[in-house]
Design a protein around this motif. Structure first.
Motif, PDB file in Angstrom:
ATOM      1  N   ARG A  96       0.834  -1.200   0.000  1.00 57.79           N
ATOM      2  CA  ARG A  96       0.000   0.000   0.000  1.00 57.79           C
ATOM      3  C   ARG A  96       0.876   1.262   0.000  1.00 57.79           C
ATOM      4  NH1 ARG A  96      -3.383  -0.124   5.035  1.00 57.79           N
ATOM      5  NH2 ARG A  96      -2.259  -2.032   5.521  1.00 57.79           N
ATOM      6  N   TYR A  97       1.947   1.200   0.798  1.00 57.79           N
ATOM      7  CA  TYR A  97       2.820   2.360   0.889  1.00 57.79           C
ATOM      8  C   TYR A  97       3.551   2.602  -0.436  1.00 57.79           C
ATOM      9  CZ  TYR A  97       6.440   5.552   2.395  1.00 57.79           C
ATOM     10  OH  TYR A  97       7.266   6.639   2.507  1.00 57.79           O
ATOM     11  N   ARG A  98       3.936   1.501  -1.082  1.00 59.18           N
ATOM     12  CA  ARG A  98       4.632   1.634  -2.361  1.00 59.18           C
ATOM     13  C   ARG A  98       3.732   2.304  -3.402  1.00 59.18           C
ATOM     14  NH1 ARG A  98       5.157  -0.090  -7.117  1.00 59.18           N
ATOM     15  NH2 ARG A  98       3.391  -1.516  -6.925  1.00 59.18           N
ATOM     16  N   ILE A  99       2.480   1.900  -3.412  1.00 55.94           N
ATOM     17  CA  ILE A  99       1.547   2.475  -4.374  1.00 55.94           C
ATOM     18  C   ILE A  99       1.331   3.961  -4.090  1.00 55.94           C
ATOM     19  CG2 ILE A  99      -0.869   2.450  -5.134  1.00 55.94           C
ATOM     20  CD1 ILE A  99      -0.710  -0.636  -4.801  1.00 55.94           C
ATOM     21  N   LEU A 100       1.226   4.298  -2.815  1.00 50.04           N
ATOM     22  CA  LEU A 100       1.030   5.708  -2.452  1.00 50.04           C
ATOM     23  C   LEU A 100       2.222   6.566  -2.865  1.00 50.04           C
ATOM     24  CD1 LEU A 100      -0.571   7.952  -0.809  1.00 50.04           C
ATOM     25  CD2 LEU A 100       0.864   7.305   1.105  1.00 50.04           C
ATOM     26  N   THR A 101       3.419   6.059  -2.602  1.00 49.66           N
ATOM     27  CA  THR A 101       4.591   6.919  -2.801  1.00 49.66           C
ATOM     28  C   THR A 101       5.251   6.753  -4.166  1.00 49.66           C
ATOM     29  OG1 THR A 101       5.963   5.261  -1.733  1.00 49.66           O
ATOM     30  CG2 THR A 101       5.148   7.071  -0.360  1.00 49.66           C
ATOM     31  N   ARG A 102       5.018   5.646  -4.841  1.00 51.23           N
ATOM     32  CA  ARG A 102       5.609   5.516  -6.168  1.00 51.23           C
ATOM     33  C   ARG A 102       4.521   5.621  -7.234  1.00 51.23           C
ATOM     34  NH1 ARG A 102       8.830   6.227  -3.064  1.00 51.23           N
ATOM     35  NH2 ARG A 102      10.824   5.199  -2.692  1.00 51.23           N
ATOM     36  N   GLY A 103       3.433   4.968  -7.000  1.00 52.29           N
ATOM     37  CA  GLY A 103       2.362   4.937  -7.988  1.00 52.29           C
ATOM     38  C   GLY A 103       1.724   6.298  -8.229  1.00 52.29           C
ATOM     39  N   LEU A 104       1.731   7.155  -7.225  1.00 55.21           N
ATOM     40  CA  LEU A 104       1.043   8.433  -7.390  1.00 55.21           C
ATOM     41  C   LEU A 104       1.947   9.553  -7.885  1.00 55.21           C
ATOM     42  CD1 LEU A 104      -1.420   8.722  -4.355  1.00 55.21           C
ATOM     43  CD2 LEU A 104      -1.949   8.238  -6.739  1.00 55.21           C
ATOM     44  N   ASP A 105       3.237   9.319  -7.869  1.00 55.76           N
ATOM     45  CA  ASP A 105       4.157  10.369  -8.325  1.00 55.76           C
ATOM     46  C   ASP A 105       4.382  10.209  -9.835  1.00 55.76           C
ATOM     47  OD1 ASP A 105       5.568  12.628  -7.738  1.00 55.76           O
ATOM     48  OD2 ASP A 105       7.444  11.577  -7.348  1.00 55.76           O
ATOM     49  N   TRP A 106       4.869  11.243 -10.470  1.00 60.21           N
ATOM     50  CA  TRP A 106       5.171  11.130 -11.891  1.00 60.21           C
ATOM     51  C   TRP A 106       6.422  11.926 -12.220  1.00 60.21           C
ATOM     52  CZ3 TRP A 106       1.338  14.136  -9.862  1.00 60.21           C
ATOM     53  CH2 TRP A 106       1.413  15.510 -10.111  1.00 60.21           C
ATOM     54  N   THR A 107       7.027  11.567 -13.350  1.00 53.70           N
ATOM     55  CA  THR A 107       8.217  12.274 -13.805  1.00 53.70           C
ATOM     56  C   THR A 107       7.772  13.425 -14.692  1.00 53.70           C
ATOM     57  OG1 THR A 107       9.303  10.147 -13.828  1.00 53.70           O
ATOM     58  CG2 THR A 107      10.478  11.956 -14.883  1.00 53.70           C
ATOM     59  N   PRO A 108       8.173  14.639 -14.356  1.00 49.83           N
ATOM     60  CA  PRO A 108       7.712  15.780 -15.165  1.00 49.83           C
ATOM     61  C   PRO A 108       8.317  15.734 -16.561  1.00 49.83           C
ATOM     62  CG  PRO A 108       9.346  16.482 -13.555  1.00 49.83           C
ATOM     63  CD  PRO A 108       9.029  15.051 -13.245  1.00 49.83           C
ATOM     64  N   THR A 109       7.550  16.161 -17.559  1.00 53.17           N
ATOM     65  CA  THR A 109       8.052  16.134 -18.935  1.00 53.17           C
ATOM     66  C   THR A 109       8.216  17.536 -19.516  1.00 53.17           C
ATOM     67  OG1 THR A 109       5.768  15.832 -19.623  1.00 53.17           O
ATOM     68  CG2 THR A 109       7.151  13.853 -19.534  1.00 53.17           C
TER      69      THR A 109
ATOM     70  N   ASN B  22      11.337  14.098  -3.277  1.00 56.42           N
ATOM     71  CA  ASN B  22      10.983  12.688  -3.099  1.00 56.42           C
ATOM     72  C   ASN B  22       9.603  12.622  -2.477  1.00 56.42           C
ATOM     73  OD1 ASN B  22      10.722  10.552  -0.770  1.00 56.42           O
ATOM     74  ND2 ASN B  22      11.883   9.585  -2.392  1.00 56.42           N
ATOM     75  N   VAL B  23       8.731  11.846  -3.085  1.00 57.41           N
ATOM     76  CA  VAL B  23       7.336  11.890  -2.678  1.00 57.41           C
ATOM     77  C   VAL B  23       7.114  11.305  -1.278  1.00 57.41           C
ATOM     78  CG1 VAL B  23       6.690   9.776  -3.885  1.00 57.41           C
ATOM     79  CG2 VAL B  23       4.962  11.519  -3.461  1.00 57.41           C
ATOM     80  N   GLY B  24       7.894  10.265  -0.919  1.00 56.75           N
ATOM     81  CA  GLY B  24       7.749   9.685   0.424  1.00 56.75           C
ATOM     82  C   GLY B  24       8.085  10.706   1.499  1.00 56.75           C
ATOM     83  N   LEU B  25       9.168  11.428   1.243  1.00 56.10           N
ATOM     84  CA  LEU B  25       9.613  12.458   2.182  1.00 56.10           C
ATOM     85  C   LEU B  25       8.604  13.617   2.229  1.00 56.10           C
ATOM     86  CD1 LEU B  25      12.017  12.794   4.010  1.00 56.10           C
ATOM     87  CD2 LEU B  25      13.321  13.757   2.116  1.00 56.10           C
ATOM     88  N   ARG B  26       8.060  13.963   1.059  1.00 54.19           N
ATOM     89  CA  ARG B  26       7.073  15.054   1.029  1.00 54.19           C
ATOM     90  C   ARG B  26       5.813  14.676   1.803  1.00 54.19           C
ATOM     91  NH1 ARG B  26       8.348  15.610  -4.379  1.00 54.19           N
ATOM     92  NH2 ARG B  26       6.310  14.910  -5.117  1.00 54.19           N
ATOM     93  N   ILE B  27       5.360  13.428   1.618  1.00 55.91           N
ATOM     94  CA  ILE B  27       4.149  13.002   2.334  1.00 55.91           C
ATOM     95  C   ILE B  27       4.402  13.001   3.844  1.00 55.91           C
ATOM     96  CG2 ILE B  27       2.658  11.003   2.802  1.00 55.91           C
ATOM     97  CD1 ILE B  27       2.789  10.388  -0.194  1.00 55.91           C
ATOM     98  N   ALA B  28       5.549  12.441   4.246  1.00 55.89           N
ATOM     99  CA  ALA B  28       5.862  12.410   5.682  1.00 55.89           C
ATOM    100  C   ALA B  28       5.955  13.837   6.227  1.00 55.89           C
ATOM    101  CB  ALA B  28       7.160  11.651   5.918  1.00 55.89           C
ATOM    102  N   ALA B  29       6.544  14.750   5.448  1.00 51.19           N
ATOM    103  CA  ALA B  29       6.680  16.139   5.905  1.00 51.19           C
ATOM    104  C   ALA B  29       5.319  16.820   5.979  1.00 51.19           C
ATOM    105  CB  ALA B  29       7.614  16.918   4.981  1.00 51.19           C
ATOM    106  N   GLN B  30       4.442  16.516   5.023  1.00 52.80           N
ATOM    107  CA  GLN B  30       3.095  17.107   5.071  1.00 52.80           C
ATOM    108  C   GLN B  30       2.320  16.597   6.278  1.00 52.80           C
ATOM    109  OE1 GLN B  30       1.465  16.317   1.158  1.00 52.80           O
ATOM    110  NE2 GLN B  30       3.048  17.570   0.200  1.00 52.80           N
ATOM    111  N   MET B  31       2.453  15.299   6.549  1.00 55.77           N
ATOM    112  CA  MET B  31       1.803  14.754   7.746  1.00 55.77           C
ATOM    113  C   MET B  31       2.353  15.447   8.989  1.00 55.77           C
ATOM    114  SD  MET B  31       1.740  10.668   7.053  1.00 55.77           S
ATOM    115  CE  MET B  31       0.678   9.899   5.826  1.00 55.77           C
ATOM    116  N   GLN B  32       3.671  15.611   9.009  1.00 54.77           N
ATOM    117  CA  GLN B  32       4.260  16.252  10.189  1.00 54.77           C
ATOM    118  C   GLN B  32       3.796  17.699  10.305  1.00 54.77           C
ATOM    119  OE1 GLN B  32       8.327  15.484  11.118  1.00 54.77           O
ATOM    120  NE2 GLN B  32       8.378  17.057  12.712  1.00 54.77           N
ATOM    121  N   SER B  33       3.645  18.370   9.172  1.00 51.06           N
ATOM    122  CA  SER B  33       3.174  19.744   9.197  1.00 51.06           C
ATOM    123  C   SER B  33       1.783  19.816   9.842  1.00 51.06           C
ATOM    124  CB  SER B  33       3.146  20.289   7.764  1.00 51.06           C
ATOM    125  OG  SER B  33       2.620  21.586   7.751  1.00 51.06           O
ATOM    126  N   LEU B  34       0.920  18.871   9.469  1.00 46.20           N
ATOM    127  CA  LEU B  34      -0.425  18.819  10.071  1.00 46.20           C
ATOM    128  C   LEU B  34      -0.349  18.468  11.557  1.00 46.20           C
ATOM    129  CD1 LEU B  34      -2.331  16.975   7.221  1.00 46.20           C
ATOM    130  CD2 LEU B  34      -2.586  19.363   7.906  1.00 46.20           C
TER     131      LEU B  34
END
Ligand SMILES: [Fe+2]
Ligand SMILES: [Fe+2]
Lengths: 89, 507
Positions: free
Chosen positions: B14-27, B125-137
């Motif tokens: 589940r965590y892999r899908i959240l942090t890898r599946g939801l991110d994308w490489t900008p073009t 890095n999306v995992g770090l961003r999500i963890a930081a957003q959670m921490q911000s909340l």
């Protein structure tokens, strides 16, 4: 070798958790302070879902730990069936 | 073949899908334009995908557990208010730790919220961003719940009325404010090491475990509940800090020297803030859990020692000032307390001298050297009080340019001599409380020459006037209510009347 450590609320929910930890980590020692219990263990401490469920007498999700956790010291590894804290030195 | 329900995904999946599946490489945008702060600090990252948050908290479980924590906390706060929990604390003196907490620490939670919001946007890095957003909340939740639970005490006690206004102005509060301002105005990696690692992992345990346990011991159900509720998020934050530092160190060998510099800096910055906590634990809790020094040993020397043992393989060493902190451990709370005692007229909370029993407890905790150095001072102050001449220091103290604390700390090896350092930069002389602070200044003088130092501001006429009356008005410290000794204060009068009412019930 250093101690890892976990601090839990001193409440009813945590009682089963603490019993399970002491069972699975016989080298651990506890320190009781008002409101909390600090458990120290040399190098590594494991919480097994199965043992906690046996102690609580009901299903327990490892992430339910967030409801009892006050603090910890050590590197975390978490999965569906276990939660470990360890030092690698 | 029988039909089976789709298998529930594992935690890791589940965590892999959240942090890898939801991110994308900008073009159609350069990554450097999307994350403009990622490189200027000199940290080299070879592979951002290497970062994984070990708690693997997905959004749904994050909301679920945080909501449950809030429900539990507010049930306690409600019941505390309904049942006049404030009358069941050990002593009216106790509330003064809440005054310090609300004016000094709570706005720091809000600053941490802002800092992690920045991080939640700026790291590639999306995992770090999500963890930081959670921490911000989380940090926003900490600020809100602390304000909410202290608001009940504010109905009865003085000194809790203007916390956020005072945080930006009052002399001792600038210590904490400048700490978080410093962290938030650094780059994302330094902020992560400053708050996520040095502060959360190495130091907040001291604030939220033994001190909050002390709140429980003193019958303050509302504070202990918000304290542990906040600290249960800290476990996640500490783990993020530790994983982040490991990740940075593993990415490139050049990172170790930069990280070590930040660890040295932020350990000392954070440690200096804890001086006020040491005073709260040793002098302000009517019932005590453990002396400051014991807490320091458990949470810094033991837990911190284990941590730095683990980081040794990356070439990371204990902060270079840890030895000085250990030398100060037996006197830190006392040097701080003696200063606040003399500044009682200019503070938003009450101070008082320890009782005979408390002095005995302190002497036992800190030994003969402590007795030799400090008992005579307590005796002297007590004699003055007996003559009706409580000593208040009429002068404005010199402040350290970095930590902004008045110069009252002593030489590491001579507790009878004030520690004093100075550096000339661009023709001006700057003053420091310690080698640690001097060193931090010399690393980034152009940052610290801009410090908003409360005493300098008074001298420059920016704080309402030149007399203490005018300055207190500017600070919104209500003279005769919020300040001076606890003995003789309106708080004391109220507390005594509550106690008298209690006794009447029994007779
Ligand atoms: Fe917080
Ligand atoms: Fe300083």
């Amino acid at each position: 070798m250093s101690n890892v450590s976990i601090t839990l609320y001193n409440n009813d929910e945590s009682r089963g958790l603490i019993a399970a930890i002491l069972k699975d980590n016989p080298a651990s020692t506890t320190m009781r302070m008002p409101g909390v219990v600090k458990i120290d263990c040399p190098n590594k401490l494991t919480i097994l879902r199965e043992t906690v469920e046996n102690e609580l007498g009901r299903p327990w999700d490892v992430q339910q730990l967030h409801m009892s956790l006050v603090s910890l010291s050590g590197m975390v590894d978490e999965d569906d069936d276990y939660f470990t804290i360890a030092w690698n030195h | 073949m029988s039909v089976t329900a789709p298998k529930k995904l594992s935690l890791k999946e589940r965590y892999r899908i959240l942090t890898r599946g939801l991110d994308w490489t900008p073009t159609y945008q350069e990554p450097a334009k999307i994350f403009p702060h990622a490189e200027f600090e000199g940290i080299k990252i070879r592979d951002w995908d290497g970062f994984v948050d070990p708690f693997r908290l997905t959004m749904d479980s994050y909301w679920k557990y945080q909501a449950e924590k809030e429900r539990k906390l507010y049930a306690v706060l409600d019941s505390f208010q309904q049942n006049n929990g404030q009358t069941a604390i050990t002593d009216g003196r106790y509330v003064n730790v809440l005054k310090i907490f609300l004016t000094a620490i709570t706005p720091g939670e809000y600053q941490a919220h802002r800092g992690f919001a920045m991080l939640g946007r700026q790291v590639p890095n999306v995992g770090l961003r999500i963890a930081a957003q959670m921490q911000s909340l989380d940090e926003l939740r900490h600020a809100q719940t602390q304000i909410h639970s202290c608001s009940h005490y504010n109905k009865y006690f003085d000194g809790l009325h203007s916390f956020s206004y005072q945080h930006d102005r009052v002399w001792y509060l600038s210590v904490v404010k400048s700490f978080f301002d410093d962290a938030r105005t650094s780059g994302p990696f330094e902020f992560l090491i400053a708050i996520g690692f040095s502060f959360e992992y190495v130091l907040t345990n001291l604030l939220f475990v033994p001190f909050m346990s002390g709140a429980a011991y003193n019958g303050d159900l509302s504070t202990v509940t918000f304290g542990f509720s906040a600290q249960s998020d800290e476990s996640r934050h500490m783990t993020l800090g530790l994983e982040a530092i490991k990740f940075i160190l593993e990415q490139h060998e050049d990172n170790a020297a930069i990280v070590q510099k930040w660890i040295d800096k932020w350990f000392w910055r954070g440690y200096r803030i804890l001086a006020i906590l040491a005073m709260m634990m040793d002098y302000m809790l009517p019932k005590r859990i453990m002396p400051w020094k014991d807490a320091w040993d458990i949470y810094f020397n033991e837990a911190g020692g284990a941590l730095f043992g683990d980081l040794a393989r990356y070439g990371i060493k204990m902060p270079n000032t840890a030895e000085v902190a250990n030398k100060e451990a037996f006197r830190l709370s006392t040097e701080t307390m003696l200063t606040f005692y003399q500044m009682g007229h200019a503070s938003g909370f009450h101070s008082w001298l320890p009782s005979e029993d408390e002095l005995k407890w302190l002497a036992e905790a800190y030994g003969p050297e402590w007795e030799r150095l400090y008992l005579p001072r307590f005796k002297y102050f007590r004699e003055l009080e007996a003559k009706g001449e409580h000593y208040y220091n009429p002068s404005l103290p010199q402040l350290c340019q970095v930590c902004q604390i008045p110069m009252f700390f002593t030489e590491p090896d001579d507790p009878t001599k004030i520690c004093f350092r100075d550096t000339v930069y661009n023709g001006d002389r700057y003053h420091f409380c310690s080698d640690g602070c001097q060193h931090i200044f010399e690393g980034e003088p152009e940052k610290y020459v801009q410090a908003w130092l409360p005493v300098h501001q008074v001298m420059q006429g920016n704080c309402g006037g030149a007399t203490i009356d005018e300055i207190r008005k500017y600070w919104r410290v209500e003279d005769g209510e919020d300040n001076y000794d606890y003995v003789g204060s309106p708080d004391e009068t109220m507390w005594k009347s509550w106690q008298a009412d209690r006794l009447k019930v029994g007779s």
